[in-house]
Design an enzyme around this catalytic site. Sequence first.
Site, PDB file in Angstrom:
ATOM      1  N   ASN A 137      29.588  14.593  29.393  1.00 23.62           N
ATOM      2  CA  ASN A 137      30.499  15.982  29.493  1.00 23.62           C
ATOM      3  C   ASN A 137      29.678  16.987  29.326  1.00 23.62           C
ATOM      4  OD1 ASN A 137      29.607  14.981  26.642  1.00 23.62           O
ATOM      5  ND2 ASN A 137      31.502  15.905  25.798  1.00 23.62           N
ATOM      6  N   GLY A 212      27.235   9.496  22.615  1.00 23.76           N
ATOM      7  CA  GLY A 212      28.332   8.818  23.543  1.00 23.76           C
ATOM      8  C   GLY A 212      29.322   8.310  22.602  1.00 23.76           C
ATOM      9  N   GLY A 213      29.880   7.319  23.072  1.00 20.77           N
ATOM     10  CA  GLY A 213      31.193   6.534  22.356  1.00 20.77           C
ATOM     11  C   GLY A 213      30.740   5.598  21.372  1.00 20.77           C
ATOM     12  N   THR A 214      31.762   5.198  20.555  1.00 16.70           N
ATOM     13  CA  THR A 214      31.676   4.198  19.590  1.00 16.70           C
ATOM     14  C   THR A 214      31.218   2.912  20.194  1.00 16.70           C
ATOM     15  OG1 THR A 214      33.481   5.280  18.595  1.00 16.70           O
ATOM     16  CG2 THR A 214      32.556   3.305  17.213  1.00 16.70           C
ATOM     17  N   ALA A 215      31.881   2.344  21.175  1.00 18.51           N
ATOM     18  CA  ALA A 215      31.515   1.283  21.948  1.00 18.51           C
ATOM     19  C   ALA A 215      30.032   0.834  22.400  1.00 18.51           C
ATOM     20  CB  ALA A 215      32.727   0.705  22.982  1.00 18.51           C
ATOM     21  N   ALA A 216      29.701   1.889  23.175  1.00 24.45           N
ATOM     22  CA  ALA A 216      28.262   2.075  23.329  1.00 24.45           C
ATOM     23  C   ALA A 216      27.318   2.056  22.191  1.00 24.45           C
ATOM     24  CB  ALA A 216      28.166   3.037  24.535  1.00 24.45           C
ATOM     25  N   ALA A 217      27.710   2.704  21.204  1.00 13.64           N
ATOM     26  CA  ALA A 217      26.914   3.030  20.041  1.00 13.64           C
ATOM     27  C   ALA A 217      26.771   1.560  19.609  1.00 13.64           C
ATOM     28  CB  ALA A 217      27.537   3.977  19.055  1.00 13.64           C
ATOM     29  N   GLU A 232      25.123  10.433  18.205  1.00  9.77           N
ATOM     30  CA  GLU A 232      26.098  11.519  18.043  1.00  9.77           C
ATOM     31  C   GLU A 232      27.172  10.999  18.741  1.00  9.77           C
ATOM     32  OE1 GLU A 232      25.637  14.071  16.279  1.00  9.77           O
ATOM     33  OE2 GLU A 232      23.598  14.492  15.871  1.00  9.77           O
ATOM     34  N   CYS A 266      33.322  16.487  21.924  1.00 12.51           N
ATOM     35  CA  CYS A 266      33.290  15.753  20.854  1.00 12.51           C
ATOM     36  C   CYS A 266      33.664  16.453  19.638  1.00 12.51           C
ATOM     37  CB  CYS A 266      31.888  15.052  20.374  1.00 12.51           C
ATOM     38  SG  CYS A 266      30.698  16.479  20.395  1.00 12.51           S
TER      39      CYS A 266
HETATM   40  N1  LIG Z   1      28.870  13.736  18.789  1.00 12.09           N
HETATM   41  C1  LIG Z   1      28.352  14.228  19.971  1.00 12.09           C
HETATM   42  O1  LIG Z   1      27.217  15.266  19.867  1.00 12.09           O
HETATM   43  C2  LIG Z   1      29.139  14.085  21.102  1.00 12.09           C
HETATM   44  C3  LIG Z   1      28.770  14.901  22.361  1.00 12.09           C
HETATM   45  C4  LIG Z   1      29.221  14.461  23.491  1.00 12.09           C
HETATM   46  C5  LIG Z   1      30.040  13.424  23.799  1.00 12.09           C
HETATM   47  N2  LIG Z   1      30.250  12.467  22.700  1.00 12.09           N
HETATM   48  C6  LIG Z   1      31.060  11.271  22.770  1.00 12.09           C
HETATM   49  O2  LIG Z   1      30.972  10.498  24.224  1.00 12.09           O
HETATM   50  C7  LIG Z   1      32.145  10.153  24.557  1.00 12.09           C
HETATM   51  C8  LIG Z   1      32.131  10.222  25.946  1.00 12.09           C
HETATM   52  O3  LIG Z   1      31.101  10.077  26.773  1.00 12.09           O
HETATM   53  P1  LIG Z   1      30.729   9.199  27.532  1.00 12.09           P
HETATM   54  O4  LIG Z   1      32.182   8.486  28.210  1.00 12.09           O
HETATM   55  O5  LIG Z   1      29.914   9.271  28.632  1.00 12.09           O
HETATM   56  O6  LIG Z   1      30.350   7.810  26.570  1.00 12.09           O
HETATM   57  P2  LIG Z   1      29.899   6.344  26.685  1.00 12.09           P
HETATM   58  O7  LIG Z   1      29.478   5.845  25.550  1.00 12.09           O
HETATM   59  O8  LIG Z   1      30.756   5.847  27.827  1.00 12.09           O
HETATM   60  O9  LIG Z   1      28.517   6.472  27.642  1.00 12.09           O
HETATM   61  C9  LIG Z   1      27.351   7.238  27.038  1.00 12.09           C
HETATM   62  C10 LIG Z   1      26.068   6.817  27.612  1.00 12.09           C
HETATM   63  O10 LIG Z   1      25.764   5.369  27.129  1.00 12.09           O
HETATM   64  C11 LIG Z   1      25.407   4.581  28.220  1.00 12.09           C
HETATM   65  N3  LIG Z   1      25.852   3.306  27.720  1.00 12.09           N
HETATM   66  C12 LIG Z   1      27.457   2.606  27.790  1.00 12.09           C
HETATM   67  N4  LIG Z   1      27.371   1.344  27.347  1.00 12.09           N
HETATM   68  C13 LIG Z   1      25.784   1.349  27.069  1.00 12.09           C
HETATM   69  C14 LIG Z   1      25.367   0.392  26.199  1.00 12.09           C
HETATM   70  N5  LIG Z   1      25.669  -1.068  25.925  1.00 12.09           N
HETATM   71  N6  LIG Z   1      23.971   0.258  25.972  1.00 12.09           N
HETATM   72  C15 LIG Z   1      23.279   1.394  26.226  1.00 12.09           C
HETATM   73  N7  LIG Z   1      23.915   2.342  26.887  1.00 12.09           N
HETATM   74  C16 LIG Z   1      25.230   2.090  27.263  1.00 12.09           C
HETATM   75  C17 LIG Z   1      26.188   5.127  29.441  1.00 12.09           C
HETATM   76  O11 LIG Z   1      25.779   4.646  30.737  1.00 12.09           O
HETATM   77  C18 LIG Z   1      26.076   6.745  29.128  1.00 12.09           C
HETATM   78  O12 LIG Z   1      24.827   6.988  29.519  1.00 12.09           O
HETATM   79  C19 LIG Z   1      33.159  10.447  23.416  1.00 12.09           C
HETATM   80  O13 LIG Z   1      33.379   9.339  22.585  1.00 12.09           O
HETATM   81  C20 LIG Z   1      32.537  11.710  22.802  1.00 12.09           C
HETATM   82  O14 LIG Z   1      32.884  12.022  21.693  1.00 12.09           O
HETATM   83  C21 LIG Z   1      29.622  12.807  21.439  1.00 12.09           C
HETATM   84  O1  LIG Z   2      30.696  17.043  23.416  1.00 14.26           O
HETATM   85  C1  LIG Z   2      30.200  17.808  22.398  1.00 14.26           C
HETATM   86  C2  LIG Z   2      29.135  18.450  22.466  1.00 14.26           C
HETATM   87  S1  LIG Z   2      29.030  20.086  21.826  1.00 14.26           S
HETATM   88  O2  LIG Z   2      29.726  21.099  22.910  1.00 14.26           O
HETATM   89  O3  LIG Z   2      29.848  20.094  20.682  1.00 14.26           O
HETATM   90  O4  LIG Z   2      27.659  20.558  21.595  1.00 14.26           O
END
Ligand SMILES: NC(=O)c1ccc[n+]([C@@H]2O[C@H](COP(=O)([O-])OP(=O)(O)OC[C@H]3O[C@@H](n4cnc5c(N)ncnc54)[C@H](O)[C@@H]3O)[C@@H](O)[C@H]2O)c1
Ligand SMILES: O=CCS(=O)(=O)O
Length: 455
Positions: A137, A212-217, A232, A266
């Site tokens: 994003n 990124g998202g919770t599942a990847a985290a 994050e 986010c």
């Molecule tokens: N808190 C913050 O700063 C912040 C900022 C922006 C986005 N986000 C969060 O990100 C999410 C949206 O972004 P997205 O759809 O790209 O997220 P995502 O978790 O699908 O992907 C994020 C990254 O992780 C990688 N990835 C996916 N699965 C993985 C694994 N098993 N191991 C290692 N890497 C993996 C993806 O290829 C990508 O590069 C939302 O939940 C949003 O809230 C958080």
């Molecule tokens: O997705 C969120 C990133 S930020 O714009 O809050 O830095």
Amino acid sequence: MADYQIINPYSGEPIEAYEFHTREQVAEAIEALVAARKTQQATPAFERSNILLKLAQLLLENKEDLAQLVMQETSKTINDSRVEIDRAYNTALASAMEARSINGEALDSDAYPPMREKIGVVLWKPLGTVLCITPFNFPINIALHKIGPAFAAGNTILFKPGPQNKRSAERLVALCYAAGMDRSVLKMLIPDIDATRYAVSHPEIQAINFTGGTAAANAIAADAGYKKMLFELGGNDPLIVMPDADLDAAVNATINQRFATAGQRCTAAKRLFVHTAVFDAFAEKLVAATARLKVGNPAEEDTFIGPLIHTAAADEVEARISAAVNAGAKVLFGHKREGNILWPTILDNVADDAELVAEETFGPVVPLRKFDDEAELIPLINNSPFGLQAGVFTQNLALAKRLYNQLDVGLLAVNDGPGFRAEHFPFGGVKESGVGREGVRYAIREMSYQKTLVI
Ligand SMILES: NC(=O)c1ccc[n+]([C@@H]2O[C@H](COP(=O)([O-])OP(=O)(O)OC[C@H]3O[C@@H](n4cnc5c(N)ncnc54)[C@H](O)[C@@H]3O)[C@@H](O)[C@H]2O)c1
Ligand SMILES: O=CCS(=O)(=O)O
């Protein structure tokens, strides 16, 4: 057939098809990054700072090109994309400033017995090699929030952008090299999930800086073992409107912090808690302001809301809105779709356990929730598994302080929304919103360790 196809989310046209990097390529890159730690050790702080300063200048000089790339691959509006590059300039600039002031402290051993007459000199040292993984994003600014501080701290960096962002990420890395970063200290790869997991678990990766998202985290945390992690993650951030609020300012914040980037942020204002005393007036103003927003082609200068990142994302948000409406929510505005575009949608009377509000919803929808008193509000907000940021509109500082003390969040903005961010402020959440803090100085510390000299 190629492994990945970048599709323009607005037009549906293919942009580029490519193969993912392999495990072997990941292994080779990590080996090279380990060897390059010597190059970083030989690059003094002032030189790292100068390189980052040059990078900041290059970002400004290439602002329009970068914004166009971001717009094409994410379909963020051209104005949102430009704002992102302005923010990235600040992130690079702050990284340059902080690189010169990574100061430690001196301690007197004789603060506690026995008397030993020693001084402890504590300095911050780079961890080694950091893996930076970013989402779709904010492909430039979030990458900068990782590469800038990691480089300032003296680490070597493996950068893994979202697959949709290959072209803007390549451009950013090219600018890093043009600014003077040695090619050996920063490498960008886009491996498939299996090869990314290999990088995550590699013993020569000392830290994982992930957004990124919770599942990847969860998957990364399970794979990483004993590594430093800066996570994050998602948010379900509340914006609170009290009876004494400046309603026009609150409406403005709602529009900018929920509908910009089509709600895919986010820190977007994902849940609106509006006091009963001003609910009708606020809802009326919000609907009127939303009706004036231009929805459509992200390339047009006056478009405020473009499409979501892909069809599956638009399907998910639309399904959540429909489910809430079928369960009794009232549509005050929107609930209309065209391709991947969801019209800005305002709902009243959404059940507290509807997926739309109980989960993080990444789209341009505002669920309005009436409340009568503060006591009712705190558990409603804290019941979420997330705890990123919050905002409150009020003239009552005592109330703001109480909320600050009671809400489970990383930041509370008063007379602003939860989307408030200054790149040099600490940034991050509690609970499932993450671990550790971004914000340049704080991220530098997350990617460093403290080393003590006793003399
Ligand atoms: N808190 C913050 O700063 C912040 C900022 C922006 C986005 N986000 C969060 O990100 C999410 C949206 O972004 P997205 O759809 O790209 O997220 P995502 O978790 O699908 O992907 C994020 C990254 O992780 C990688 N990835 C996916 N699965 C993985 C694994 N098993 N191991 C290692 N890497 C993996 C993806 O290829 C990508 O590069 C939302 O939940 C949003 O809230 C958080
Ligand atoms: O997705 C969120 C990133 S930020 O714009 O809050 O830095």
